[in-house]
Write a protein that holds these residues in place. Sequence first.
Motif, short mmCIF file in Angstrom:
data_model
loop_
_atom_site.label_atom_id
_atom_site.label_comp_id
_atom_site.label_asym_id
_atom_site.label_seq_id
_atom_site.Cartn_x
_atom_site.Cartn_y
_atom_site.Cartn_z
N ASP A 150 52.69 35.19 41.49
CA ASP A 150 52.81 35.87 40.21
C ASP A 150 51.49 35.84 39.44
OD1 ASP A 150 54.47 37.41 38.79
OD2 ASP A 150 55.72 35.81 37.98
N GLU A 151 51.14 36.97 38.84
CA GLU A 151 49.95 37.10 38.00
C GLU A 151 48.69 36.62 38.69
OE1 GLU A 151 51.10 35.19 34.32
OE2 GLU A 151 52.09 37.02 33.70
N VAL A 152 48.48 37.18 39.86
CA VAL A 152 47.35 36.74 40.68
C VAL A 152 46.02 37.03 39.99
CG1 VAL A 152 47.18 38.88 42.00
CG2 VAL A 152 46.46 36.74 43.04
N ASP A 153 46.01 37.96 39.03
CA ASP A 153 44.77 38.27 38.31
C ASP A 153 44.30 37.12 37.43
OD1 ASP A 153 47.15 38.85 37.00
OD2 ASP A 153 46.15 40.12 35.53
N LYS A 154 45.20 36.16 37.17
CA LYS A 154 44.77 35.04 36.32
C LYS A 154 44.03 33.97 37.11
CE LYS A 154 47.65 35.59 32.41
NZ LYS A 154 49.11 35.53 32.42
N SER A 155 44.11 34.02 38.43
CA SER A 155 43.48 32.97 39.22
C SER A 155 41.98 33.24 39.37
CB SER A 155 44.14 32.89 40.60
OG SER A 155 43.87 34.07 41.32
N ASP A 156 41.27 32.28 39.95
CA ASP A 156 39.82 32.42 40.10
C ASP A 156 39.47 33.15 41.39
OD1 ASP A 156 39.52 30.68 37.87
OD2 ASP A 156 39.96 29.03 39.24
N ASP A 157 38.20 33.54 41.45
CA ASP A 157 37.74 34.21 42.67
C ASP A 157 37.94 33.36 43.92
OD1 ASP A 157 36.97 36.21 41.04
OD2 ASP A 157 34.87 35.61 40.94
N ARG A 196 42.01 41.66 35.04
CA ARG A 196 40.71 41.92 35.66
C ARG A 196 40.96 42.64 36.97
NH1 ARG A 196 39.53 38.38 40.19
NH2 ARG A 196 41.18 36.85 40.36
N ASP A 197 39.90 43.22 37.53
CA ASP A 197 40.03 43.87 38.82
C ASP A 197 40.11 42.83 39.92
OD1 ASP A 197 40.18 46.42 38.14
OD2 ASP A 197 38.10 46.97 38.62
N ASN B 231 31.18 43.06 33.69
CA ASN B 231 32.10 42.38 32.77
C ASN B 231 33.24 41.74 33.52
OD1 ASN B 231 30.94 42.69 30.29
ND2 ASN B 231 31.90 44.66 29.87
N ASP B 232 33.78 42.47 34.49
CA ASP B 232 34.89 41.93 35.27
C ASP B 232 34.49 40.65 35.98
OD1 ASP B 232 36.77 43.71 34.62
OD2 ASP B 232 36.47 45.02 36.34
N VAL B 233 33.31 40.72 36.60
CA VAL B 233 32.90 39.58 37.41
C VAL B 233 32.60 38.36 36.53
CG1 VAL B 233 31.11 38.73 38.94
CG2 VAL B 233 32.01 41.02 39.25
N HIS B 234 31.96 38.60 35.38
CA HIS B 234 31.45 37.47 34.64
C HIS B 234 32.32 36.99 33.48
CE1 HIS B 234 27.70 37.51 36.84
NE2 HIS B 234 27.70 38.82 36.72
#
Lengths: 317, 446
Positions: A150-157, A196-197, B231-234
């Motif tokens: 869930d909400e994978v966009d909140k995790s880090d790269d 985020r993307d 912006n997305d990356v940083h």
Amino acid sequence: MTHHHIYDSIETIEHGFRSVGYLTSRHIATTLYLAYHLGKPLLVEGPAGVGKTELAKKAAEGLGLMLIRLQCYEGLDESKALYEWKYGKQLLYTQILKDKLNDLTGGKSLEESIEALHRYDDIFFTEHFLEPRPLLAALQQEKGCVLLIDEVDKSDDEFEAFLLEVLSDFQVSIPEIGTIRARTRPLVFLTSNNTRDLSDALKRRCLHLYIPLPDPKLEREIVMIQVPGISEALTRQLVAFVQKIRELDIKKVPSISETIDWARVLILLNRKSLSPEIVRDTLHAILKFEADIDVVRERLPEMTRQILNGREGLSHG
Amino acid sequence: MDDVLTTFVNVLRDHGVRISTSETIDAAETIALLGYDDRETLRDALAAALAKSLPEKQLFHECFDRFFSFTAFSRKETSREAAGRRPDGNVALSPLSLMLLSGDQAGLMASLAAAGEMSNLNGIALFTQKSMFQRRILEAMGLEALDGDLAQLQAEGSDSSGRLAAALAGAREYCAEEVRRFVDSQHDLHAKARMEALMERRLLHLKLSDMEARDFNRMDTIIRKMVKRINDVHSRRKKRWKRGFLDLKKTLRKNITFDEVPFHLRWKRRKIERPDVIVLCDISRSMQKVVRFFLLFLYSLNRTVVRIRSFAFCSNLAEVSPLFDRYGVEEAVARLQTGHDLDIWMGRTDYGQVFRDFAANYLHLLSDRTTVIILGDGRNNFGGPEAGILKTMGERSKRIVWLNPELPTFWGTGDSAMKQYLPFCSLARECNTLFQLERAIDSLLK
């Protein structure tokens, strides 16, 4: 109902989900069919509250499988998502077993004691001391499961990169134990609110589903199914009203979950029809910002008049 | 893999949907699973396999509708007048005439599609080729035979053949019009996006100083795209705390109660700071375009990503950050270019004076978190360079980055004082295309 029936065709999926109380539009059913038959994770995006998480829950219910959920947040790492050694337990055991260890090594030379310990090598790194977290637990399910990330966009790269590994092979390696493969491939849902993307690599491995806010017809059906006992006339009015609000320029447009909340509030208040007064008093059920409420309040008389006089109101008195 | 899918994937790519090989394979499997039978199912299924974000979904739907469009020859009002008329019998009409007169939409559509394929319409690249393709397709559909029919009917001279001739002449117009529309839509589908992509690539590597005003709009679009990516990356990096090594001191302190058996572990954490940026821009005439794009780029970055104070200089130095606060980026950049209302004397560029001004008024702004970016060609008109002040600035700040639009081989030639400044810059690079600009800004944030 076994899953062989549900995923036989796109129509059976629509039916199956309807029978557990989730109305899918055609493109959702098509995408689910694909995800199931191609064995690919499904990335679900869309405005908050359109039922992304619910989709996974109902998928599990329809298949009769367990739902394992991993909620993502900033700083989530492998030890919270995959597995962790029960450090406390390991430590506790070594403390309790201090005497035993003394016996083992007592009166021996350093070399001999190390040799003796070697025989018990991995005793503290076995499955007894392994705490499976959602991802590992999902792989361990004998019958398979539905895994919701869930909400994978909140995790880090970094975590995203790590997910890639899990999602492409459905296996993980634990250095102390070895590689663990999925007993049965889970059906994987990932949701994102698009803060985020996501990386292209992750998107490549997933099928993608965008769930938009529903059209009036679908929304009415959803309300009728989610709020038993609501009259059709009231449903028409309130869905028309919510759809009108969505056209306004406000911070957060109400989504399906808010429409349902509002319907429940009106039922509790035992209302049969909308009126400007009752709308004003219950607006906070659909709008979360004071500024938004002000915007709507200003236009309230006009909006309710349109709806009550419009076709939506007339056809059902 | 079938040609239809590959062509469609190429069309999508031309329109800016990123599609990898593995996704194309997914799409092929999708088609194997569901077939081409049902248009809507096909659309939804391919959308799931090929378009992975909302904007991409929208592009996908646009392309899908046009690519799998079967709308030609469906304008009923025009075809009806011709429809239903049968030849009297003594004239043998060509297939095209017959289809047109009987209003056989499916037949016409198939003939059009076949003709389009035969004349390689997929390869259309320029709008000037439209009429050529139109002619080729009409020929392939059998226009010549239709004209023959028309001549024969007109020669016959009877009432019924006269009416038929009139109907056929109308149908001929209709047919030509439909083909024109078809070629138009295929041109939009295949060529337009390809052209845009070509322009973008060209602009990416075109010297900023050679940029023409007419390209500015397109440039701004590209910059917006780049900014969004950065912006997305940083934007999350500043918040990210990294779990690093075991913090031994903290762990021991925390576990004193357990006789220093470490039950609770404590980790060292590292926080990534939001960079403080101070920009000094040379706004003399030779530098103006570069500065415009640089500032546009920098100020479009999220305030959470970077904190900026900007100074402009020519013969002297003045702070221009208030301009950006008051007018917004685009307006501020425009104002900078005219030099109005600024306390800057637009005479000869004097780097020595500029550094003296900075040392006198703004040295206190520098700290060990500040990055100083100097954007200029270092051409000092043979004045004193005051490299000593730059040295002090370097010691007081985290680093000095010099972005110079000139090629490194020209640094230090003629009146360029670059060679004197170079030892005190932690980084100096050429920066005269959008591509270099993006790389420079990306590395600033790391």
